[in-house]
Design an enzyme around this catalytic site. Sequence first.
Site, mmCIF file in Angstrom:
data_model
loop_
_atom_site.group_PDB
_atom_site.id
_atom_site.type_symbol
_atom_site.label_atom_id
_atom_site.label_comp_id
_atom_site.label_asym_id
_atom_site.label_seq_id
_atom_site.Cartn_x
_atom_site.Cartn_y
_atom_site.Cartn_z
ATOM 1 N N GLY B 72 21.212 20.907 28.046
ATOM 2 C CA GLY B 72 20.711 19.990 28.960
ATOM 3 C C GLY B 72 20.099 18.459 28.635
ATOM 4 N N ASN B 152 11.101 24.348 35.211
ATOM 5 C CA ASN B 152 10.932 25.807 34.416
ATOM 6 C C ASN B 152 9.503 26.216 33.415
ATOM 7 O OD1 ASN B 152 10.002 22.700 33.432
ATOM 8 N ND2 ASN B 152 10.289 23.234 31.105
ATOM 9 N N GLN B 180 17.229 25.789 34.815
ATOM 10 C CA GLN B 180 17.120 26.858 34.533
ATOM 11 C C GLN B 180 16.946 27.251 35.566
ATOM 12 O OE1 GLN B 180 14.059 28.685 32.283
ATOM 13 N NE2 GLN B 180 14.265 26.441 31.301
ATOM 14 N N SER B 200 22.743 23.641 30.606
ATOM 15 C CA SER B 200 22.284 24.345 29.577
ATOM 16 C C SER B 200 22.889 26.085 29.779
ATOM 17 C CB SER B 200 21.339 23.587 28.517
ATOM 18 O OG SER B 200 21.209 24.145 27.170
ATOM 19 N N ALA B 201 23.644 26.229 28.345
ATOM 20 C CA ALA B 201 24.353 27.384 27.688
ATOM 21 C C ALA B 201 23.303 28.754 27.518
ATOM 22 C CB ALA B 201 25.310 27.560 27.344
ATOM 23 N N HIS B 202 22.329 27.742 27.183
ATOM 24 C CA HIS B 202 21.197 29.189 26.112
ATOM 25 C C HIS B 202 20.149 29.157 27.278
ATOM 26 C CE1 HIS B 202 17.602 26.229 25.073
ATOM 27 N NE2 HIS B 202 18.279 26.029 24.940
ATOM 28 N N THR B 238 33.951 15.197 18.733
ATOM 29 C CA THR B 238 35.017 16.124 18.167
ATOM 30 C C THR B 238 34.577 17.473 19.332
ATOM 31 O OG1 THR B 238 35.631 15.406 16.623
ATOM 32 C CG2 THR B 238 35.513 17.549 17.018
ATOM 33 N N CYS B 326 -3.786 23.203 24.137
ATOM 34 C CA CYS B 326 -4.168 23.511 21.659
ATOM 35 C C CYS B 326 -2.665 24.413 21.919
ATOM 36 C CB CYS B 326 -4.845 24.794 21.891
ATOM 37 S SG CYS B 326 -6.200 24.525 22.546
#
Lengths: 128, 395
Positions: B72, B152, B180, B200-202, B238, B326
């Site tokens: 992404g 997201n 998302q 994005s695939a993940h 590639t 934090c």
Amino acid sequence: MYSEKVMDHFMNPRNVGEIEDADGVGEVGNAKCGDIMKIYLKIRDNRIVDVKFKTFGCGAAIASSSMATELIKGKTIEEALELTNKAVAEALDGLPPIKMHCSVLAEQAIKAAIEDYRRRQQEKQVNS
Amino acid sequence: MQRRVYMDHAATTYTKQEVLDEMLPYFKEIYGNPSSVHGFGREARKAVDLARERTAAALNVSPEEIYFTSGGTEADNWAIKGVAWANKERGNHIITTSIEHHAVLHTCQYLEKMGFEVTYLPVDSYGLVYPEQVKEAITDKTILISVMFANNEIGTIEPIKEIGQIARERGIYFHTDAVQAVGHIPVDVKDMNIDLLSLSAHKFYGPKGVGALYIRKGVKLHPFIHGGAQERNRRAGTENLPGIVGLGKAIELAVSNLEENSKRLTAMRDRLISGVLNSIENVRLNGHPTKRLPGNANFSFEFIEGESLLLSLDMKGIAASSGSACTSGSLDPSHVLLAIGLPHEIAHGSLRLTLGDDNTDEDIDYVLEVLPGIVKRLREMSPLFAQHKGGKHYV
Ligand SMILES: Cc1ncc(COP(=O)(O)O)c(C=O)c1O
Ligand code: FES
């Protein structure tokens, strides 16, 4: 990312709470991330006989508060003033670099509480 | 053994077995270079082609409009820099929003340093962008509008179709970061007038490190990665063969089960949200109550800090995330939570739970069982809570 000691002091913090009739109270805020730490001291004959804390902050801040209060309990005021944030971090088996400022908060809160105690002592002397 | 509950699906998802099964032969058995002329290469090429067809079908576009990337982040960088550099004779103005992912925001900030002008549109308290504000921000120098499909952090779904229509009417390119959204909510590129779209695939049960940019036929943009002639001369290097195969399978699966999955997740999400709001005081839901991603729940708990909340949940086996300063690495609170108008200390106590395929009703029960105790314990340690109870408010 945190050592086992940090996690222990985070999950089972020592000395959490307030002291109703504290002799010195110090509250400091962290300019970096906006956290707050408050320390209460009970002092007898120049010695810290009891100490409690309340902290609004991350795991490292809570663990640092817990460890710092342990380190100064039973110490004289002069000894407590010598406590550095590095010593607190070392006692916790280290903190990640980005979390070092959280231990600074603990050092500053103790100094602020002792300062408050001294100011009260002076006021007492003036008034009596 | 302790229960383990993964509720951080917006960060990443596991790779589905069916997806992995399709990928595996492309490491060892079918390993040719898709650019090679020989049989080994042709086999690999066939697999890339199939993945491209599946991806195109999922978005309602043609396969020639799909370009595979490393994820992404690369797709966002490519879309924005590619359009900016290729169209700088026409204008130097870009419109985006204040709640974009850093892959978009930091790219725009880079372009500002290079002489472009960027308008960061504000959002309302739900995180919604107003199409009228997009319209008002357009100048005769505007070359690109980039608005994320769904956020997201807080899950808010933006009015993409309306914004796409405005862009189309004015002849301005429209990019959307749909990382998302794809595989989770309906995305129809044609119907929504989208010129460029990142995915994005993940985020939909595919592998990490592979994504795609949809580029509508005719859109003028420069290549981002220079080198060989892959991806029709537009994206060199590639191909990540197993990754691309995985993306193709994952997007096909996600889109074919979309309605059913979304219904299931929405029901779980709403039970989680009402459960938290009903069992804990001084908590608010961040994001829109209904225009939100099926799996997204985002809360702010007053008087406590997000990292300590995450650590406590982790000790109970629950994986979540937070927009607290934090936890951020930069020690700044989430720009999204600030953009919806939260004060720093409220942004500090934020918790994001994002549900996915592997979550069950029992997982929701478990979170609802342990969360109140964790919040209570941290509040008892907090000087802010003590002041609140004493009637004083920290300012
Ligand atoms: C909205 C959004 N855009 C972009 C990205 C980046 O995608 P990737 O991790 O594939 O680079 C993410 C994921 O973190 C995201 O949520
Ligand atoms: S208190 Fe904020 S990072 Fe430690």
